[in-house]
Design a protein around this motif. Structure first.
Motif, PDB file in Angstrom:
ATOM      1  N   PRO A  64     -32.331  84.379  13.730  1.00  0.00           N
ATOM      2  CA  PRO A  64     -31.161  84.035  14.523  1.00  0.00           C
ATOM      3  C   PRO A  64     -30.462  85.295  15.019  1.00  0.00           C
ATOM      4  CG  PRO A  64     -31.192  82.840  12.442  1.00  0.00           C
ATOM      5  CD  PRO A  64     -32.269  83.877  12.361  1.00  0.00           C
ATOM      6  N   HIS A  65     -29.916  85.218  16.218  1.00  0.00           N
ATOM      7  CA  HIS A  65     -29.115  86.304  16.793  1.00  0.00           C
ATOM      8  C   HIS A  65     -29.937  87.531  17.175  1.00  0.00           C
ATOM      9  CE1 HIS A  65     -25.881  83.749  15.599  1.00  0.00           C
ATOM     10  NE2 HIS A  65     -26.102  83.951  14.312  1.00  0.00           N
ATOM     11  N   LEU A  66     -31.256  87.375  17.351  1.00  0.00           N
ATOM     12  CA  LEU A  66     -32.100  88.397  17.959  1.00  0.00           C
ATOM     13  C   LEU A  66     -32.860  87.750  19.105  1.00  0.00           C
ATOM     14  CD1 LEU A  66     -33.787  90.362  15.007  1.00  0.00           C
ATOM     15  CD2 LEU A  66     -31.899  91.120  16.454  1.00  0.00           C
ATOM     16  N   TRP A  67     -32.750  88.330  20.323  1.00  0.00           N
ATOM     17  CA  TRP A  67     -33.385  87.674  21.460  1.00  0.00           C
ATOM     18  C   TRP A  67     -33.558  88.670  22.589  1.00  0.00           C
ATOM     19  CZ3 TRP A  67     -36.687  84.304  21.740  1.00  0.00           C
ATOM     20  CH2 TRP A  67     -36.859  83.371  22.763  1.00  0.00           C
ATOM     21  N   GLY A  68     -34.558  88.464  23.431  1.00  0.00           N
ATOM     22  CA  GLY A  68     -34.773  89.359  24.555  1.00  0.00           C
ATOM     23  C   GLY A  68     -36.014  88.998  25.328  1.00  0.00           C
ATOM     24  N   GLY A  69     -36.263  89.740  26.403  1.00  0.00           N
ATOM     25  CA  GLY A  69     -37.438  89.539  27.222  1.00  0.00           C
ATOM     26  C   GLY A  69     -38.651  90.229  26.634  1.00  0.00           C
ATOM     27  N   PHE A  70     -39.772  90.110  27.335  1.00  0.00           N
ATOM     28  CA  PHE A  70     -41.047  90.666  26.864  1.00  0.00           C
ATOM     29  C   PHE A  70     -40.913  92.170  26.613  1.00  0.00           C
ATOM     30  CE2 PHE A  70     -44.949  92.853  28.514  1.00  0.00           C
ATOM     31  CZ  PHE A  70     -45.714  92.693  27.382  1.00  0.00           C
ATOM     32  N   GLU A  71     -40.480  92.925  27.615  1.00  0.00           N
ATOM     33  CA  GLU A  71     -40.169  94.329  27.454  1.00  0.00           C
ATOM     34  C   GLU A  71     -38.976  94.651  28.345  1.00  0.00           C
ATOM     35  OE1 GLU A  71     -43.385  97.092  27.903  1.00  0.00           O
ATOM     36  OE2 GLU A  71     -44.647  96.083  26.421  1.00  0.00           O
ATOM     37  N   GLY A  72     -38.178  95.645  27.904  1.00  0.00           N
ATOM     38  CA  GLY A  72     -36.984  95.999  28.668  1.00  0.00           C
ATOM     39  C   GLY A  72     -37.166  97.277  29.464  1.00  0.00           C
ATOM     40  N   GLY A  73     -37.272  98.400  28.767  1.00  0.00           N
ATOM     41  CA  GLY A  73     -37.466  99.665  29.456  1.00  0.00           C
ATOM     42  C   GLY A  73     -36.224 100.223  30.114  1.00  0.00           C
ATOM     43  N   VAL A  74     -35.060  99.664  29.792  1.00  0.00           N
ATOM     44  CA  VAL A  74     -33.806 100.071  30.420  1.00  0.00           C
ATOM     45  C   VAL A  74     -33.532 101.556  30.231  1.00  0.00           C
ATOM     46  CG1 VAL A  74     -31.299  99.838  30.197  1.00  0.00           C
ATOM     47  CG2 VAL A  74     -32.734  97.791  30.358  1.00  0.00           C
ATOM     48  N   LEU A  75     -33.884 102.095  29.076  1.00  0.00           N
ATOM     49  CA  LEU A  75     -33.520 103.465  28.717  1.00  0.00           C
ATOM     50  C   LEU A  75     -34.545 104.498  29.155  1.00  0.00           C
ATOM     51  CD1 LEU A  75     -32.335 102.612  25.102  1.00  0.00           C
ATOM     52  CD2 LEU A  75     -30.857 103.150  27.044  1.00  0.00           C
ATOM     53  N   LEU A  76     -35.560 104.113  29.908  1.00  0.00           N
ATOM     54  CA  LEU A  76     -36.575 105.060  30.333  1.00  0.00           C
ATOM     55  C   LEU A  76     -36.041 106.055  31.354  1.00  0.00           C
ATOM     56  CD1 LEU A  76     -39.672 102.704  30.548  1.00  0.00           C
ATOM     57  CD2 LEU A  76     -39.257 104.498  28.861  1.00  0.00           C
ATOM     58  N   GLY A  77     -35.065 105.643  32.143  1.00  0.00           N
ATOM     59  CA  GLY A  77     -34.411 106.561  33.074  1.00  0.00           C
ATOM     60  C   GLY A  77     -33.274 107.296  32.389  1.00  0.00           C
ATOM     61  N   SER A  78     -32.913 108.457  32.915  1.00  0.00           N
ATOM     62  CA  SER A  78     -31.866 109.259  32.281  1.00  0.00           C
ATOM     63  C   SER A  78     -30.471 108.717  32.533  1.00  0.00           C
ATOM     64  CB  SER A  78     -31.945 110.705  32.776  1.00  0.00           C
ATOM     65  OG  SER A  78     -31.815 110.755  34.198  1.00  0.00           O
ATOM     66  N   THR A  79     -30.332 107.838  33.540  1.00  0.00           N
ATOM     67  CA  THR A  79     -29.053 107.196  33.858  1.00  0.00           C
ATOM     68  C   THR A  79     -29.319 105.743  34.219  1.00  0.00           C
ATOM     69  OG1 THR A  79     -29.165 107.677  36.240  1.00  0.00           O
ATOM     70  CG2 THR A  79     -28.158 109.372  34.796  1.00  0.00           C
ATOM     71  N   PRO A  80     -28.294 104.891  34.202  1.00  0.00           N
ATOM     72  CA  PRO A  80     -28.514 103.508  34.642  1.00  0.00           C
ATOM     73  C   PRO A  80     -29.093 103.409  36.050  1.00  0.00           C
ATOM     74  CG  PRO A  80     -26.465 103.641  33.418  1.00  0.00           C
ATOM     75  CD  PRO A  80     -26.955 105.057  33.581  1.00  0.00           C
ATOM     76  N   ARG A  81     -28.636 104.241  36.977  1.00  0.00           N
ATOM     77  CA  ARG A  81     -29.155 104.171  38.339  1.00  0.00           C
ATOM     78  C   ARG A  81     -30.631 104.528  38.396  1.00  0.00           C
ATOM     79  NH1 ARG A  81     -27.393 103.298  43.192  1.00  0.00           N
ATOM     80  NH2 ARG A  81     -25.266 103.032  42.401  1.00  0.00           N
ATOM     81  N   ALA A  82     -31.074 105.406  37.505  1.00  0.00           N
ATOM     82  CA  ALA A  82     -32.481 105.809  37.487  1.00  0.00           C
ATOM     83  C   ALA A  82     -33.404 104.691  37.014  1.00  0.00           C
ATOM     84  CB  ALA A  82     -32.659 107.044  36.605  1.00  0.00           C
ATOM     85  N   PHE A  83     -32.845 103.622  36.463  1.00  0.00           N
ATOM     86  CA  PHE A  83     -33.664 102.492  36.029  1.00  0.00           C
ATOM     87  C   PHE A  83     -34.446 101.905  37.192  1.00  0.00           C
ATOM     88  CE2 PHE A  83     -33.613  97.850  34.432  1.00  0.00           C
ATOM     89  CZ  PHE A  83     -34.840  97.999  33.817  1.00  0.00           C
ATOM     90  N   ALA A  84     -33.938 102.030  38.420  1.00  0.00           N
ATOM     91  CA  ALA A  84     -34.619 101.488  39.597  1.00  0.00           C
ATOM     92  C   ALA A  84     -36.001 102.095  39.786  1.00  0.00           C
ATOM     93  CB  ALA A  84     -33.778 101.724  40.848  1.00  0.00           C
ATOM     94  N   ASN A  85     -36.213 103.297  39.270  1.00  0.00           N
ATOM     95  CA  ASN A  85     -37.495 103.978  39.438  1.00  0.00           C
ATOM     96  C   ASN A  85     -38.472 103.693  38.309  1.00  0.00           C
ATOM     97  OD1 ASN A  85     -36.476 105.314  41.767  1.00  0.00           O
ATOM     98  ND2 ASN A  85     -35.467 106.817  40.452  1.00  0.00           N
ATOM     99  N   GLN A  86     -38.051 102.909  37.338  1.00  0.00           N
ATOM    100  CA  GLN A  86     -38.891 102.631  36.177  1.00  0.00           C
ATOM    101  C   GLN A  86     -39.641 101.316  36.393  1.00  0.00           C
ATOM    102  OE1 GLN A  86     -39.182 105.079  34.015  1.00  0.00           O
ATOM    103  NE2 GLN A  86     -37.617 106.165  35.192  1.00  0.00           N
TER     104      GLN A  86
END
Length: 232
Positions: free
Chosen positions: A4-26
């Protein structure tokens, strides 16, 4: 994610870029944000996906993702912790931990032979290519890079990382997962390995059934659902 209280998609990868805006390139991780939850992804609209890039920090990006994704719109997931997992994090783990104070991380590791076997299956069966010495040299170097990155992260943040040896997981899945859940300050229940709770969550969103944990095949690799054992 049976708990319970753990949930998410298949993979995230949000932190692969050095900034939130850089996530667009991941890629493909950024694209997967708009893929449907029935395909194990996050189900954002394009507008919601683009809004992630406007976040001033990663904590706010996760807040926006949690608020936007249909994964978290229904009880009991509205207050669930988000699980963001991908093997790609391992190659830049020290930097990722620098940018996420206090974040607990679980890393799963296999022997070099087992990892090369997995890569060989991808190359031969999925990519329809012949496994060559060049493939082996390339993937051996990647394994070395990942190992060095993990060691640097452990040296810097020894109390934030829990490493799971997959051979030991195969031999003693309950004791290994009990240690993982204790690290995350959660309570392990042996029936989680059946994935009945995980599948119950997924079926509510139209997700396909994931088979229960199976012991290793003769080649010594482990067959286990990524959602259960990947990095948290």
């Amino acid at each position: 994610m049976s708990a319970p209280h753990l949930w998410g998609g298949f993979e995230g990868g949000v932190l692969l870029g050095s900034t939130p805006r850089a996530f667009a390139n991941q890629l493909p991780f950024f694209e997967w944000m708009t893929h449907p939850v029935t395909n194990l992804h996050w189900g954002l609209t394009v507008t919601q996906q683009q809004a992630l890039l406007e976040a001033p920090c990663f904590a706010d990006l996760y807040r926006r993702l949690h608020a936007s994704s249909p994964l978290y719109h229904a009880e009991p997931h509205q207050s669930s912790w988000m699980v963001d997992k991908t093997p790609a994090y391992l190659f830049d783990l020290p930097r990722i931990l620098d940018q996420t104070p206090g974040l607990p991380v679980v890393v799963t590791v296999k022997s070099r032979a087992a990892q090369l076997y997995s890569m060989q299956k991808v190359v031969v069966h999925q990519n329809q290519q012949t496994w060559t010495p060049q493939h082996e040299a390339y993937y051996t170097q990647k394994i070395m890079n990942a190992t060095q990155s993990l060691q640097k992260a452990q040296d810097k943040y020894p109390h934030r990382i829990h490493v799971v040896q997959m051979t030991e997981f195969y031999r003693n899945p309950h004791s290994v997962m009990q240690e993982v859940f204790a690290f995350l300050q959660l309570s392990w229940q042996p029936h989680y390995l059946t994935l009945q709770d995980f599948n119950r969550k997924g079926h509510a969103l139209g997700r396909p059934t994931v088979p229960a944990f199976q012991k290793a095949a003769a080649n010594g690799t482990v067959s286990a659902p990524k959602a259960l054992v990947r990095a948290v």
